[in-house]
Write an enzyme that holds these catalytic residues in place. Structure first.
Site, PDB file in Angstrom:
ATOM      1  N   ARG A  32      -2.619  -6.663  -7.945  1.00 20.76           N
ATOM      2  CA  ARG A  32      -1.572  -7.670  -7.818  1.00 20.76           C
ATOM      3  C   ARG A  32      -1.695  -8.781  -8.846  1.00 20.76           C
ATOM      4  O   ARG A  32      -0.725  -9.463  -9.130  1.00 20.76           O
ATOM      5  CB  ARG A  32      -1.623  -8.291  -6.414  1.00 20.76           C
ATOM      6  CG  ARG A  32      -1.333  -7.319  -5.291  1.00 20.76           C
ATOM      7  CD  ARG A  32      -1.515  -8.002  -3.949  1.00 20.76           C
ATOM      8  NE  ARG A  32      -2.819  -8.647  -3.862  1.00 20.76           N
ATOM      9  CZ  ARG A  32      -3.840  -8.229  -3.126  1.00 20.76           C
ATOM     10  NH1 ARG A  32      -3.697  -7.177  -2.370  1.00 20.76           N
ATOM     11  NH2 ARG A  32      -4.982  -8.861  -3.110  1.00 20.76           N
TER      12      ARG A  32
ATOM     13  N   SER B  11      -3.574  -7.491   2.754  1.00 16.03           N
ATOM     14  CA  SER B  11      -3.960  -7.286   4.157  1.00 16.03           C
ATOM     15  C   SER B  11      -4.514  -8.568   4.755  1.00 16.03           C
ATOM     16  O   SER B  11      -4.249  -8.881   5.917  1.00 16.03           O
ATOM     17  CB  SER B  11      -4.999  -6.169   4.265  1.00 16.03           C
ATOM     18  OG  SER B  11      -4.431  -4.925   3.949  1.00 16.03           O
TER      19      SER B  11
ATOM     20  N   HIS C 191       0.835  -1.204   0.000  1.00 21.57           N
ATOM     21  CA  HIS C 191       0.000   0.000   0.000  1.00 21.57           C
ATOM     22  C   HIS C 191       0.869   1.253   0.000  1.00 21.57           C
ATOM     23  O   HIS C 191       0.624   2.196  -0.783  1.00 21.57           O
ATOM     24  CB  HIS C 191      -0.905   0.046   1.243  1.00 21.57           C
ATOM     25  CG  HIS C 191      -1.988  -0.962   1.279  1.00 21.57           C
ATOM     26  ND1 HIS C 191      -2.231  -1.722   2.397  1.00 21.57           N
ATOM     27  CD2 HIS C 191      -2.905  -1.341   0.363  1.00 21.57           C
ATOM     28  CE1 HIS C 191      -3.265  -2.517   2.170  1.00 21.57           C
ATOM     29  NE2 HIS C 191      -3.687  -2.310   0.931  1.00 21.57           N
TER      30      HIS C 191
ATOM     31  N   LYS D 102     -16.042  -7.681   3.798  1.00 21.39           N
ATOM     32  CA  LYS D 102     -14.950  -8.131   4.660  1.00 21.39           C
ATOM     33  C   LYS D 102     -15.294  -7.878   6.128  1.00 21.39           C
ATOM     34  O   LYS D 102     -15.953  -6.890   6.451  1.00 21.39           O
ATOM     35  CB  LYS D 102     -13.657  -7.374   4.334  1.00 21.39           C
ATOM     36  CG  LYS D 102     -13.115  -7.632   2.944  1.00 21.39           C
ATOM     37  CD  LYS D 102     -11.828  -6.856   2.732  1.00 21.39           C
ATOM     38  CE  LYS D 102     -11.275  -7.058   1.334  1.00 21.39           C
ATOM     39  NZ  LYS D 102     -10.062  -6.265   1.114  1.00 21.39           N
TER      40      LYS D 102
END
Length: 162
Positions: free
Chosen positions: A95, A132, A18, A42
């Site tokens: 990613r 994360s 990040h 989440k």
């Protein structure tokens, strides 16, 4: 005219990946808003206020420019925040192809709704595998997260129950 971008994310917790994206965005825009958002898909580890605080400290510790503003947004559309602060661009770190597939429809809708463009930024290869959720899992199982997160985050998570 100032070029303003928004880097949104849950940042639960902020990772070195990040910070890499935030730093590179700051080199491209006059002002960068790092926006901690609530992701209803989440279950959060950290409350939004703690994520904001850790981001602010990690950015300061990294010596990143003071043109980076950390804020949070939990109500309304992301493009509403962009319009409120005069941002015309969203920066999304990606990613993998999975991230591209997930982010592309949102990018199209954000452009259609408010004329806000999305720029996909590839990670530094050293951080391409870090997320994360991976950090949360390693921390919960007692593993060393120091290689993946800013020092302030590693210290905080070592003291806090995960």
């Amino acid at each position: 005219m100032r070029r303003i971008a928004v880097v949104p994310g849950s940042f639960d917790p902020v990772t070195l990946g990040h910070l890499d994206v935030i730093e590179r965005a700051a080199g491209l825009f006059d002002e960068v808003h790092v926006l901690v958002v609530h992701n209803p898909d989440k279950t959060a580890l950290l409350p939004i206020s703690q994520r904001v605080s850790l981001l602010q400290r990690a950015i300061a510790d990294a010596g990143l420019p003071d043109t980076i503003i950390v804020a949070s947004w939990s109500m309304g559309l992301l493009v509403d925040y962009c319009l409120e602060v005069g941002a015309s661009v969203l920066i999304k770190g990606i990613r993998s192809q999975v991230d591209v597939a997930y982010e592309t429809p949102m990018a199209i809708v954000n452009r259609n709704l408010a004329g806000v463009e999305t720029i996909f930024m590839l990670p530094d290869p050293a951080n391409a595998h870090v997320s994360s959720s991976l950090v949360r899992q390693v921390a919960a199982l007692g593993g060393d997260i120091a290689p993946y997160v800013p020092r302030v985050v590693a210290q905080y998570l070592q003291k806090a129950p995960v």
